[in-house]
Design a protein around this motif. Structure first.
Motif, PDB file in Angstrom:
ATOM      1  N   MET A 134       0.825  -1.213   0.000  1.00 44.02           N
ATOM      2  CA  MET A 134       0.000   0.000   0.000  1.00 44.02           C
ATOM      3  C   MET A 134       0.856   1.259   0.000  1.00 44.02           C
ATOM      4  SD  MET A 134      -3.386  -0.824   2.333  1.00 44.02           S
ATOM      5  CE  MET A 134      -2.597  -1.766   3.644  1.00 44.02           C
ATOM      6  N   LEU A 135       1.963   1.234   0.734  1.00 42.29           N
ATOM      7  CA  LEU A 135       2.861   2.392   0.720  1.00 42.29           C
ATOM      8  C   LEU A 135       3.418   2.630  -0.687  1.00 42.29           C
ATOM      9  CD1 LEU A 135       4.899   1.918   4.033  1.00 42.29           C
ATOM     10  CD2 LEU A 135       3.136   3.634   3.567  1.00 42.29           C
ATOM     11  N   THR A 136       3.828   1.551  -1.341  1.00 42.41           N
ATOM     12  CA  THR A 136       4.344   1.684  -2.703  1.00 42.41           C
ATOM     13  C   THR A 136       3.276   2.212  -3.647  1.00 42.41           C
ATOM     14  OG1 THR A 136       5.820  -0.199  -2.291  1.00 42.41           O
ATOM     15  CG2 THR A 136       5.496   0.462  -4.586  1.00 42.41           C
ATOM     16  N   ALA A 137       2.070   1.648  -3.555  1.00 40.11           N
ATOM     17  CA  ALA A 137       0.971   2.071  -4.439  1.00 40.11           C
ATOM     18  C   ALA A 137       0.590   3.527  -4.205  1.00 40.11           C
ATOM     19  CB  ALA A 137      -0.240   1.168  -4.217  1.00 40.11           C
ATOM     20  N   SER A 138       0.715   4.000  -2.963  1.00 35.23           N
ATOM     21  CA  SER A 138       0.297   5.373  -2.661  1.00 35.23           C
ATOM     22  C   SER A 138       1.128   6.393  -3.432  1.00 35.23           C
ATOM     23  CB  SER A 138       0.389   5.634  -1.153  1.00 35.23           C
ATOM     24  OG  SER A 138       1.735   5.678  -0.708  1.00 35.23           O
ATOM     25  N   THR A 139       2.443   6.243  -3.426  1.00 32.33           N
ATOM     26  CA  THR A 139       3.289   7.219  -4.118  1.00 32.33           C
ATOM     27  C   THR A 139       3.272   7.007  -5.634  1.00 32.33           C
ATOM     28  OG1 THR A 139       5.153   5.788  -3.480  1.00 32.33           O
ATOM     29  CG2 THR A 139       4.811   7.799  -2.210  1.00 32.33           C
ATOM     30  N   VAL A 140       3.128   5.755  -6.084  1.00 28.77           N
ATOM     31  CA  VAL A 140       2.971   5.512  -7.523  1.00 28.77           C
ATOM     32  C   VAL A 140       1.724   6.230  -8.032  1.00 28.77           C
ATOM     33  CG1 VAL A 140       2.435   3.746  -9.254  1.00 28.77           C
ATOM     34  CG2 VAL A 140       4.238   3.337  -7.571  1.00 28.77           C
ATOM     35  N   LEU A 141       0.643   6.152  -7.266  1.00 32.18           N
ATOM     36  CA  LEU A 141      -0.600   6.829  -7.639  1.00 32.18           C
ATOM     37  C   LEU A 141      -0.387   8.332  -7.776  1.00 32.18           C
ATOM     38  CD1 LEU A 141      -3.775   6.642  -7.926  1.00 32.18           C
ATOM     39  CD2 LEU A 141      -3.852   7.165  -5.489  1.00 32.18           C
ATOM     40  N   LEU A 142       0.353   8.912  -6.837  1.00 34.44           N
ATOM     41  CA  LEU A 142       0.579  10.353  -6.862  1.00 34.44           C
ATOM     42  C   LEU A 142       1.444  10.764  -8.046  1.00 34.44           C
ATOM     43  CD1 LEU A 142      -0.639  12.301  -4.855  1.00 34.44           C
ATOM     44  CD2 LEU A 142       1.549  12.392  -3.656  1.00 34.44           C
ATOM     45  N   ILE A 143       2.353   9.886  -8.459  1.00 35.02           N
ATOM     46  CA  ILE A 143       3.216  10.187  -9.605  1.00 35.02           C
ATOM     47  C   ILE A 143       2.429  10.219 -10.907  1.00 35.02           C
ATOM     48  CG2 ILE A 143       5.101   9.279 -11.036  1.00 35.02           C
ATOM     49  CD1 ILE A 143       6.372   8.220  -8.432  1.00 35.02           C
ATOM     50  N   PHE A 144       1.469   9.289 -11.046  1.00 34.34           N
ATOM     51  CA  PHE A 144       0.812   9.097 -12.346  1.00 34.34           C
ATOM     52  C   PHE A 144      -0.603   9.657 -12.429  1.00 34.34           C
ATOM     53  CE2 PHE A 144       4.078   5.741 -12.357  1.00 34.34           C
ATOM     54  CZ  PHE A 144       4.689   6.039 -13.562  1.00 34.34           C
ATOM     55  N   THR A 145      -1.078  10.355 -11.410  1.00 33.03           N
ATOM     56  CA  THR A 145      -2.406  10.949 -11.476  1.00 33.03           C
ATOM     57  C   THR A 145      -2.296  12.468 -11.509  1.00 33.03           C
ATOM     58  OG1 THR A 145      -2.641  10.861  -9.065  1.00 33.03           O
ATOM     59  CG2 THR A 145      -3.552   9.021 -10.330  1.00 33.03           C
ATOM     60  N   SER A 146      -3.422  13.112 -11.831  1.00 34.04           N
ATOM     61  CA  SER A 146      -3.414  14.557 -12.058  1.00 34.04           C
ATOM     62  C   SER A 146      -3.690  15.369 -10.803  1.00 34.04           C
ATOM     63  CB  SER A 146      -4.463  14.908 -13.121  1.00 34.04           C
ATOM     64  OG  SER A 146      -5.754  14.457 -12.710  1.00 34.04           O
ATOM     65  N   GLY A 147      -3.845  14.734  -9.651  1.00 30.64           N
ATOM     66  CA  GLY A 147      -4.043  15.485  -8.418  1.00 30.64           C
ATOM     67  C   GLY A 147      -5.463  15.937  -8.185  1.00 30.64           C
ATOM     68  N   THR A 148      -6.435  15.146  -8.629  1.00 32.21           N
ATOM     69  CA  THR A 148      -7.836  15.463  -8.340  1.00 32.21           C
ATOM     70  C   THR A 148      -8.118  15.162  -6.875  1.00 32.21           C
ATOM     71  OG1 THR A 148      -8.562  13.229  -8.891  1.00 32.21           O
ATOM     72  CG2 THR A 148      -8.485  14.846 -10.698  1.00 32.21           C
ATOM     73  N   PRO A 149      -9.171  15.770  -6.294  1.00 30.60           N
ATOM     74  CA  PRO A 149      -9.508  15.455  -4.903  1.00 30.60           C
ATOM     75  C   PRO A 149      -9.689  13.959  -4.651  1.00 30.60           C
ATOM     76  CG  PRO A 149     -10.700  17.402  -5.599  1.00 30.60           C
ATOM     77  CD  PRO A 149      -9.996  16.868  -6.817  1.00 30.60           C
ATOM     78  N   ALA A 150     -10.286  13.242  -5.613  1.00 30.82           N
ATOM     79  CA  ALA A 150     -10.507  11.803  -5.439  1.00 30.82           C
ATOM     80  C   ALA A 150      -9.175  11.052  -5.386  1.00 30.82           C
ATOM     81  CB  ALA A 150     -11.369  11.262  -6.573  1.00 30.82           C
TER      82      ALA A 150
END
Length: 404
Positions: free
Chosen positions: A286-302
């Motif tokens: 989950m820690l790994t997925a959390s920062t990967v998500l932040l790298i590849f998403t546009s920063g929406t509230p969701a």
């Protein structure tokens, strides 16, 4: 009549909330005030936490040997006195030298009174069945800032930060010390067979495999601590750089703590169906997925909410796994020794993580900072996969002779 296990949990939960809340969590309330009054930079004031962690790291192995000689309860009691002394020194400090000396003493108090001796006190009384009690205790320990921040702030308004720290010192003498001494009389009824099992390792490992398991636990713990302790102080800043408004960043930052405590509670409920290795794999994934998500998403509230949930749950579950992994690989009689030895790399990581990750983000940018923290979390995940392989190959039934 309260059961001995309930008394054990209540006693240690109260003392751990006070111990963490009045020392490690305290600079969040008074750090900037102390810096202004003593004429120091804010970074110097908060560097007290780094001093504390470095001392805890240095004293970890000797604390384990001390617990083996006199027991965890007496070490906890010594920690109460040491913490009271450190807070007293801090309350009368008038410059960098006395301020630093106070944090050196608080580091010794942390080695004697914080998590490792508290968990060792549980294992001394419950042996290999200590996992559930440790889980309950860590849920309550996660509330230390929520309980102590308002109390410290209220005391600071009435008596100033010096008076508030003197009251905190008294709390260690009048509350924590008697609680820890009461553990000397607290015994939990266990069969002779259960007590004999305390000296039996849960896995059949050679000496070389045992050393490898210890090193992998140390590596996974240190890498996860570098990631979580490095990211947490920068969390609001990272959320804002990723697209959150200041108000949303504050709301998500508050939710992170809630998610962390909830994760420990969920693991507690599911404990009998899982293992510390599975918990560690889930947490670091989950820690790994959390920062990967932040790298590849546009920063929406969701997406920012999902990042916070993954990071909060992952950090909460990983913290619990770090506490329990020694019990999954080594005998209960060796838990205090091994946990204290593991405190060395973990506390070193805790000490350098905020400086390291802050420097990376400030000098190389948010994307590089996220790549570094992703690498740390993913490497911790790989280390726990190595532990899973050892656990599978060393399970007692894997060595049984095949039936004819």
């Amino acid at each position: 009549m309260l059961s001995p296990r309930l008394i054990l949990v209540v006693t240690l939960a109260l003392s751990q909330i006070i111990s963490w809340g009045t020392t490690f969590e305290m600079p969040a309330v008074f750090g900037r005030q102390i810096a202004a009054d003593l004429g120091m930079a804010n970074e110097t004031a908060f560097a007290g936490l780094t001093v504390m962690m470095l001392v805890m790291a240095a004293l970890g192995p000797s604390t384990g040997r001390l617990m083996a000689r006199i027991g965890a309860a007496r070490v906890l009691a010594l920690g109460s006195v040491t913490m009271a002394t450190g807070l007293g020194l801090l309350s009368v400090s008038h410059g960098v030298v006395t301020y630093g000396l106070a944090w050196l003493v608080l580091g010794a108090g942390g080695s004697f009174a914080l998590s490792v001796p508290a968990l060792a006190a549980v294992v001394e009384r419950e042996g290999r069945q200590a996992r559930r009690t440790i889980g309950i205790l860590m849920v309550f320990t996660g509330l230390s800032s929520a309980v102590c921040w308002p109390l410290l702030a209220l005391a600071g308004e009435e008596f100033g930060w010096r008076g508030a720290l003197q009251m905190a010192a008294l709390a260690h003498i009048l509350l924590c010390l008697p609680l820890h001494l009461s553990l000397l009389r607290l015994q939990i009824a266990r069969s002779a067979e259960d007590r004999a099992q305390d000296a039996v390792a849960p896995l059949v490992m050679s000496r070389r495999t045992g050393i490898l398991a210890f090193l992998l636990i140390a590596l996974a713990s240190a890498l996860a601590s570098l990631m979580t302790f490095g990211l947490s102080p920068q969390l609001l800043h990272i959320l804002e750089l990723s697209g959150a408004t200041p108000a949303l960043a504050l709301q998500l930052g508050a939710l992170r703590a809630v998610f962390g405590i909830a994760a420990r509670a969920v693991d507690l409920v599911a404990g009998k169906y899982t293992s510390p290795v599975a918990t560690g794999l889930a947490g670091t994934a989950m820690l790994t997925a959390s920062t990967v998500l932040l790298i590849f998403t546009s920063g929406t509230p969701a997406s920012l909410l999902l990042f916070t949930a993954l990071y909060g749950f992952g950090s909460g579950v990983t913290t619990l796994a770090r506490a329990l992994l020694p019990l999954a690989f080594f005998s209960a009689s060796r838990f205090a020794e091994q946990s204290a030895r593991l405190a060395l790399p973990q506390n070193l990581a805790n000490a350098i993580a905020p400086v390291l990750i802050t420097a990376v983000i400030d000098r190389a940018g948010i994307q590089t900072g996220l790549l570094v923290t992703t690498t740390l979390a993913a490497s911790a995940f790989l280390a726990i996969i190595g532990l899973a392989v050892i656990a599978r190959r060393s399970a007692p039934n894997s060595h049984a002779e095949p039936s004819p």
